[in-house]
Every structure is written in structure tokens, then in C-alpha cells.
Design a protein around this motif. Structure first.
Motif, PDB file in Angstrom:
ATOM      1  N   GLU A  45       0.818  -1.208   0.000  1.00  0.00           N
ATOM      2  CA  GLU A  45       0.000   0.000   0.000  1.00  0.00           C
ATOM      3  C   GLU A  45       0.857   1.265   0.000  1.00  0.00           C
ATOM      4  N   SER A  46       0.169   2.370  -0.155  1.00  0.00           N
ATOM      5  CA  SER A  46       0.829   3.669  -0.132  1.00  0.00           C
ATOM      6  C   SER A  46       1.556   3.873   1.205  1.00  0.00           C
ATOM      7  N   GLY A  47       2.775   4.349   1.120  1.00  0.00           N
ATOM      8  CA  GLY A  47       3.542   4.623   2.335  1.00  0.00           C
ATOM      9  C   GLY A  47       4.309   3.434   2.867  1.00  0.00           C
ATOM     10  N   SER A  48       4.319   2.326   2.108  1.00  0.00           N
ATOM     11  CA  SER A  48       4.969   1.132   2.646  1.00  0.00           C
ATOM     12  C   SER A  48       6.484   1.108   2.407  1.00  0.00           C
ATOM     13  N   GLY A  49       6.987   2.033   1.595  1.00  0.00           N
ATOM     14  CA  GLY A  49       8.431   2.098   1.405  1.00  0.00           C
ATOM     15  C   GLY A  49       8.908   1.664   0.033  1.00  0.00           C
ATOM     16  N   LYS A  50       7.995   1.563  -0.924  1.00  0.00           N
ATOM     17  CA  LYS A  50       8.368   1.092  -2.254  1.00  0.00           C
ATOM     18  C   LYS A  50       9.281   2.097  -2.968  1.00  0.00           C
ATOM     19  N   SER A  51       8.838   3.353  -2.997  1.00  0.00           N
ATOM     20  CA  SER A  51       9.618   4.348  -3.738  1.00  0.00           C
ATOM     21  C   SER A  51      10.961   4.622  -3.066  1.00  0.00           C
ATOM     22  N   VAL A  52      10.977   4.585  -1.738  1.00  0.00           N
ATOM     23  CA  VAL A  52      12.254   4.813  -1.054  1.00  0.00           C
ATOM     24  C   VAL A  52      13.208   3.658  -1.359  1.00  0.00           C
ATOM     25  N   THR A  53      12.675   2.452  -1.479  1.00  0.00           N
ATOM     26  CA  THR A  53      13.518   1.320  -1.891  1.00  0.00           C
ATOM     27  C   THR A  53      14.086   1.580  -3.287  1.00  0.00           C
TER      28      THR A  53
END
Ligand SMILES: Nc1ncnc2c1ncn2[C@@H]1O[C@H](COP(=O)(O)OP(=O)(O)OP(=O)(O)O)[C@@H](O)[C@H]1O
Ligand code: NI
Length: 392
Positions: A45-53
Motif C-alpha cells: 500500500e501507499s507509504g509502505s516504502g516502495k519508492s524509497v527502496t
């Protein structure tokens, strides 16, 4: 699985943002691999850390964020030892919004030629021809004309194709796609997914595919990592994950896909939202929303447990699979098991309501309320009505 070194090996990656108020452990011990030529999904979900990964892999984490631990090995070489420059063109990224990836004041061709100059030392006529060829490769009709156009002259789908052409100009081995189709309408989404699949076959590209959409994961990936609040909670080949999910969070994500719930039934969503990880993980971060949580889930941090079956390599970070923590709730009842029901008791969890939305015209129904009898949960229960798209 071959013994060969994976193209990309992320191990125990920890990326932290130090803000005035708190430390956000956005990526908190994430490990996964991408082998040459395969498509690996990262879903949550949104905010789970995908983009930061994704940004961590590209060396694009800006202050106040920093990679604080772990390794990101590209062909065995740790990028976190300041090796990003050396591999700049080997890993390319495609973001959600093509508008932000393209510079409005330069023509599409100019931007591709710039990438060709930097990464392949191509100039002049050669670069121009190659730019047209790349636009043709990504399915832009009349590429010889389009190469001279500005980004605003392209539709959303064409602009995303141009961005992919720019990424290919680096001749990467790995393409990180961060929600590449989310901003596009459904038909165009499908076309871009087809394009990526085709490029992967023809160019032997590996793709790390990031999305919140389980439907896209099913269509586009070979293996998948489910991420929650900065941690990978389940990993498996995509087909076996869909057939038999082992983590309650994965089961909840799967139940939220339209089409997997009979039309006359309500489409469940997961009540509550992803917590912001502001400290080290000491318990299961999903426990407050988990229909299967039991006492130990809010006392110990679940490690990954091997849940392989028939030689298929897979794991889940859930105490339901840890023999050291027997519990009375038991595991679910098959692929759709572990759903909300009377067995779901989460004594110490604050927010354990299980939301459900209606997608057929009836009134929203709560499918389960577990644990929190005091009614103090702020975000649980009936969620916003979302009647399509498989979005969470
Ligand atoms: N620059 C930043 N400063 C502080 N916190 C940040 C920053 N960027 C991201 N975060 C936090 O890191 C966490 C993970 O964010 P991230 O963008 O990786 O989520 P995501 O899974 O990509 O979500 P989405 O699906 O909405 O894109 C969130 O709690 C977010 O608030
Ligand atoms: Ni994101």
C-alpha cells in the motif's frame, strides 16, 4: 534457481529519514534479489516504502534521508560503497509521472540524445538516428517527426513511452519501474505493460516492478515481494503467491482485487492504514490490522519463515508460521483462508477492525470486528468506498 550471482541483490537495506520530529525507518531491513532477465514485483500500500527502496537502489535518496545499513550489490559490487556513478547507466528508472521525468523546454529527441551522449558516447547523426530508433522500439508512431516534438505535445501514454525510450538510451540491464502505469488510463496501462514485457524479451532486461496494484503484479511479474511498513513480509513466485498466500497481509491484498470477490459480495479493503515506522521493528507492524493476530504478534518481531512447498522457494514473516509461537487461532482455511471471522482475536492491538466496502450498490458492511471492543480505533472499520481499479 541458479547459483549464478543475481544481477541485483538487496540485503537488509535500511533507509532512514531524520526529520525534526522523528526518525522514519522508511525501508527497514529489506532484502530481495533480481536475476538477469526476470521481472520481480514489489507490492504494498501507499507509504509502505516502495519508492524509497527504488530511490535507494538508484542512489537517489536525498537529505534528510540516508541509507544507514545493508548492501545493494549490482553484479556483486556494492553500490552503497559509492559505486553508483560507475553503474549509472546499468540501472535505469521509470517513474509514475512521465511529465516530471521529461524536461518541458527540450524536445524529446534532445533529451534522448543527451542520454545517448552521456551513456553511450553517441553524437551527431548517429545519436539522432538512434533516438528515432529508440522511439520506434517503444512503439511511438511516426518517430522521425515525434523526435522533434516537445513533451507537452505527447499524450500521457506516448510520454511514458518516450520516458522508457530515454531509460533504454542508457542500455540498462535493470529497469526499475516505480508505478509506471498508475497515472495512465486502463487501456494505455495495458499497452505499457505489453511494451515492458516485449522489451524484456527482446532486450533481455531485468525489471523491478513497483506497484500497489495486485492485478498488475499478476500480469507483469515472475516473482513478488510484498512490502509492509518498510519490511518485506512475504516473497514467492507470483503464481504460487496468488494460489496460496501465506501472510495475512498478502491475503488481504488479494481479497481487495475486483474480480476475485464474487460480484454479489462486498469487496473488502483493509481497514486502517500503513503505520509510519518511527522506531526499530520490535513487533509485527501489521498486527493492529491483522485478522489473525494473536498475543505474541504484539510482543515479538516476526522473522522470515521458510514456507516452501514442493521445492518452491518462498518465505513469510509471520508468527503463524513460526513453530516457536503456537497459537490457538490456527492458519486460515486455504487460499481464501485467514479471513475475518470469530477466530480473529488480537488482544493487544488497537485497531483491528476489518473494513469492507460495497461495490454492488448495497450498504457497506463490516465483515468483522476483532479485538478492539472499546471502539477507540480511529481508522478501522468501513473504509472509503472504492469500487474499482484494485487500488488500496
Ligand atoms: N523525503 C522524505 N522525508 C521524510 N519521510 C519520507 C520522505 N520520503 C518518504 N518518506 C516516508 O517514507 C515512507 C515510505 O514512503 P514511500 O514513498 O517509499 O512509500 P510508497 O510505498 O512508495 O508509497 P506510494 O504508493 O504512495 O508511492 C513513508 O512513511 C513516507 O512518509
Ligand atoms: Ni511510491
Amino acid at each position: 534457481m541458479s547459483d549464478a550471482e543475481p544481477l541485483l541483490a538487496v540485503e537488509d537495506l535500511r533507509t532512514v529519514f531524520h526529520t525534526d520530529r522523528e526518525e522514519i525507518h522508511a525501508v527497514d531491513g529489506v532484502s530481495f534479489e533480481v536475476r538477469a532477465g526476470e521481472t520481480v514485483g514489489l507490492v504494498g500500500e501507499s507509504g509502505s516504502g516502495k519508492s524509497v527502496t527504488a530511490r535507494s537502489i538508484l542512489g537517489l535518496v536525498d537529505s534528510p534521508g540516508a541509507i544507514e545499513d545493508g548492501s545493494i550489490r549490482y553484479r556483486g559490487e556494492d553500490l552503497t560503497d559509492d559505486n553508483w556513478e560507475r553503474h549509472r547507466g546499468d540501472i535505469a528508472i521509470v517513474f509514475q509521472d512521465p511529465g516530471s521525468a521529461l524536461n518541458p523546454v527540450y524536445t524529446v529527441g534532445n533529451q534522448i540524445r543527451e542520454a545517448l551522449k552521456i551513456h553511450q558516447d553517441l553524437r551527431g547523426r548517429e545519436a539522432r538516428d538512434r533516438a528515432v530508433e529508440l522511439l520506434e522500439d517503444v512503439g511511438i508512431p511516426d518517430a522521425a517527426t515525434r523526435v522533434g516534438e516537445y513533451p507537452h505535445q505527447l499524450s500521457g501514454g506516448m510520454a511514458q513511452r518516450a520516458v522508457i525510450a530515454m531509460a533504454l538510451a542508457c542500455d540498462p540491464d535493470l529497469l526499475v519501474c516505480d508505478e509506471p502505469t498508475t497515472a495512465l488510463d486502463v487501456t494505455i496501462q495495458a499497452q505499457i505493460l505489453d511494451l515492458l514485457a516485449e522489451l524484456q524479451r527482446e532486450e533481455d532486461l531485468a525489471i523491478l516492478f513497483i506497484t500497489h496494484d495486485m492485478g498488475v503484479i499478476e500480469d507483469a511479474t515472475d516473482r513478488v515481494n510484498v512490502i509492509y511498513a518498510g519490511e518485506v513480509v512475504e516473497r514467492a513466485p507470483t503464481d504460487v503467491l496468488f494460489e496460496n498466500p501465506q501472510h495475512p497481509y498478502t491475503r488481504a491484498l488479494l481479497r481487495s482485487i475486483p474480480g476475485r470477490t464474487p460480484p454479489e459480495e462486498t469487496l473488502p479493503t483493509i481497514g486502517g492504514e500503513v503505520p509510519t515506522p518511527t522506531g526499530p521493528a520490535t513487533v509485527c507492524r501489521f498486527a493492529p490490522r491483522c485478522p489473525d493476530a494473536f498475543g505474541a504478534c504484539v510482543e515479538v518481531h516476526p522473522d522470515h519463515q521458510d514456507v516452501s512447498e514442493g521445492g518452491v522457494d518462498r518465505s513469510a514473516a509471520c508468527l503463524l508460521h513460526d513453530d516457536n509461537y503456537p497459537n490457538e487461532t490456527g492458519l486460515g482455511d486455504g487460499p481464501d483462508g485467514g479471513g475475518p471471522d470469530e477466530r480473529s482475536v488480537a488482544p493487544a492491538a488497537e485497531n483491528t477492525n476489518y473494513g469492507a466496502v460495497d461495490h454492488g450498490g448495497g450498504a457497506p458492511t463490516e465483515t468483522s470486528v476483532a479485538g478492539d471492543a472499546s471502539g477507540q480505533s480511529a481508522t478501522g472499520g468501513v473504509d472509503d468506498i472504492d469500487d474499482g481499479g484494485g487500488e488500496l
